[in-house]
Design an enzyme around this catalytic site. Structure first.
Site, PDB file in Angstrom:
ATOM      1  N   PRO A 240       0.986  -1.319   0.036  1.00  8.93           N
ATOM      2  CA  PRO A 240      -0.281   0.099   0.063  1.00  8.93           C
ATOM      3  C   PRO A 240       1.001   1.262  -0.202  1.00  8.93           C
ATOM      4  O   PRO A 240       2.052   1.275   0.355  1.00  8.93           O
ATOM      5  CB  PRO A 240      -0.847  -0.035   1.230  1.00  8.93           C
TER       6      PRO A 240
ATOM      7  N   GLY B  18       5.992   6.283   4.775  1.00  5.30           N
ATOM      8  CA  GLY B  18       6.845   5.703   5.484  1.00  5.30           C
ATOM      9  C   GLY B  18       7.193   4.380   5.450  1.00  5.30           C
ATOM     10  O   GLY B  18       8.006   3.566   6.220  1.00  5.30           O
TER      11      GLY B  18
ATOM     12  N   GLY C 161       8.150   3.379   2.409  1.00  5.14           N
ATOM     13  CA  GLY C 161       9.139   3.162   1.554  1.00  5.14           C
ATOM     14  C   GLY C 161       8.622   2.848   0.023  1.00  5.14           C
ATOM     15  O   GLY C 161       9.091   2.494  -0.730  1.00  5.14           O
TER      16      GLY C 161
ATOM     17  N   ALA D 274      10.680   4.344  -2.789  1.00  3.85           N
ATOM     18  CA  ALA D 274      11.882   3.537  -3.224  1.00  3.85           C
ATOM     19  C   ALA D 274      11.554   2.182  -3.787  1.00  3.85           C
ATOM     20  O   ALA D 274      11.840   1.886  -4.818  1.00  3.85           O
ATOM     21  CB  ALA D 274      12.794   3.175  -1.933  1.00  3.85           C
TER      22      ALA D 274
ATOM     23  N   ASP E 177      16.084   3.197   2.152  1.00  4.42           N
ATOM     24  CA  ASP E 177      14.903   2.608   1.452  1.00  4.42           C
ATOM     25  C   ASP E 177      15.388   1.911   0.210  1.00  4.42           C
ATOM     26  O   ASP E 177      14.915   0.790   0.113  1.00  4.42           O
ATOM     27  CB  ASP E 177      13.965   3.870   1.156  1.00  4.42           C
TER      28      ASP E 177
HETATM   29  O1  PMV Z   1       9.365   8.485   4.759  1.00  7.07           O
HETATM   30  P1  PMV Z   1      10.017   7.340   3.992  1.00  7.07           P
HETATM   31  O2  PMV Z   1       9.383   5.952   3.955  1.00  7.07           O
HETATM   32  O3  PMV Z   1      10.732   7.729   2.457  1.00  7.07           O
HETATM   33  O4  PMV Z   1      11.505   7.178   4.937  1.00  7.07           O
HETATM   34  C1  PMV Z   1      12.470   8.138   4.995  1.00  7.07           C
HETATM   35  C2  PMV Z   1      13.704   7.650   5.910  1.00  7.07           C
HETATM   36  C3  PMV Z   1      14.713   8.770   6.530  1.00  7.07           C
HETATM   37  O5  PMV Z   1      15.492   8.207   7.234  1.00  7.07           O
HETATM   38  C4  PMV Z   1      13.838  10.068   6.857  1.00  7.07           C
HETATM   39  C5  PMV Z   1      15.305   9.407   5.019  1.00  7.07           C
HETATM   40  C6  PMV Z   1      16.280   8.528   4.329  1.00  7.07           C
HETATM   41  O6  PMV Z   1      16.716   8.656   3.416  1.00  7.07           O
HETATM   42  O7  PMV Z   1      16.999   7.541   5.221  1.00  7.07           O
END
Ligand code: PMV
Length: 306
Positions: free
Chosen positions: A91, A95, A97, A100, A142
């Protein structure tokens, strides 16, 4: 048609700190984004059928376009005539990923459509470039999880350190979505700005966060889950102190703990997005998940170390 897949991820320890060279611990999800790429279309058309937070795909559209452009540049592809489909069972929660996972899926699908024989390492590098559109100065954690899967120790550097973490027995977690679409790039930039402005406050927190992640690795490897839970709570406090939590995340952390979670924290960029709770055993996992479901939150029941 070329097809490719990229995993989602849950950062168990070290988000944000990992951008600044402190190690992080990440567990890829079994759930993945799938992409199909077909050449021949005029221009680049993205058909995004991923499910998740309402408004996510619209809010990320410009960053997605920029990320696809930079992937094509990095792959040395001049033409801009592709139809790109995105789907799969991951989904689109902030947070988890999702960006990515989609970049890895697209890079793999594009390589397969154009018969480019890229290694995983190359796919990971391409997805890292793509992540810059979403995260500004990403750590690379990620895209690494999205490419390789599994439970990983990651440290940004030249080169990055990536090690597989082994657990004696897999354990359950609950990932719960606040429903707030978060902007990782803004969150990462905010931390950097505040850290530069206020090193007296930020540097000691970063030092403690670094010590914590090494302890967390030991606790995970020795299956000391009550210690893992305590360290997750502590990690969440550090994230509150660097101002990337929010009332919705703090509420979910409290709700998880009230229902028996051994530890809980925000996961990913914060300022919305997701919370992760340590819920060993099916019973505890169900209790925490039901409490959240009853309040209308979307969630996933996952297992780490499978
Ligand atoms: O919000 P997300 O799922 O893209 O996770 C980001 C993680 C961070 O540590 C905030 C950024 C990174 O590139 O590590």
């Amino acid at each position: 048609m070329g097809t490719g897949k990229g995993f989602g991820k849950v950062i168990l320890f070290g988000e944000h700190f990992v951008v600044h060279g402190i190690p992080g611990i990440v567990s890829a999800t079994d759930l993945a984004t799938v992409s199909n790429v077909m050449k021949g279309h005029s221009g680049i058309a993205v058909k995004d059928e991923r499910k998740g937070t309402e408004g996510y795909s619209e809010k990320k559209k410009l960053q997605q376009q920029e990320s696809i452009e930079s992937m094509l540049d990095m792959m040395g592809i001049k033409e801009r005539s592709f139809e790109i489909y995105l789907g799969g069972d991951l989904p689109v929660f902030s947070g988890i990923g999702a960006s990515a996972a989609s970049s890895v899926a697209i890079a793999r699908a594009m390589a397969s459509e154009l018969k480019l024989n890229f290694s995983d390492e190359k796919i990971n590098q391409i997805a890292y470039e793509a992540e810059k559109a979403y995260a500004g100065t990403p750590s690379g954690i990620d895209n690494t999880a999205a490419t390789y899967g599994g439970l990983l120790w990651f440290k940004k550097g030249e080169p990055n350190t990536v090690e597989r973490i082994k657990v004696k027995k897999p354990f359950e977690i609950v990932l719960c979505n606040t429903g707030v679409v978060a902007d990782t790039k803004a969150a990462v930039e905010g931390v950097r700005e505040r850290k530069n402005k206020n090193p007296q406050k930020y540097n000691p927190i970063f030092q403690k966060a670094e010590k914590l992640v090494y302890e967390a690795r030991k606790a995970i490897e020795s299956s000391d889950l009550s210690r893992v839970g305590k360290l997750m709570d502590e990690n969440h406090m550090f994230l509150q102190e660097i101002e990337v939590s929010c009332k919705e995340l703090d509420y979910l952390v409290k709700l998880a703990k009230k229902n028996g979670a051994m530890g809980a924290k925000l996961t990913g960029g914060g300022l919305g997005g997701c919370m992760v709770a340590l819920t060993p055993g099916k019973q505890v996992q169900d209790r925490v998940a039901n409490a959240m479901e009853n309040e209308g939150f979307q969630l996933l029941k996952l297992k780490v170390g499978v």
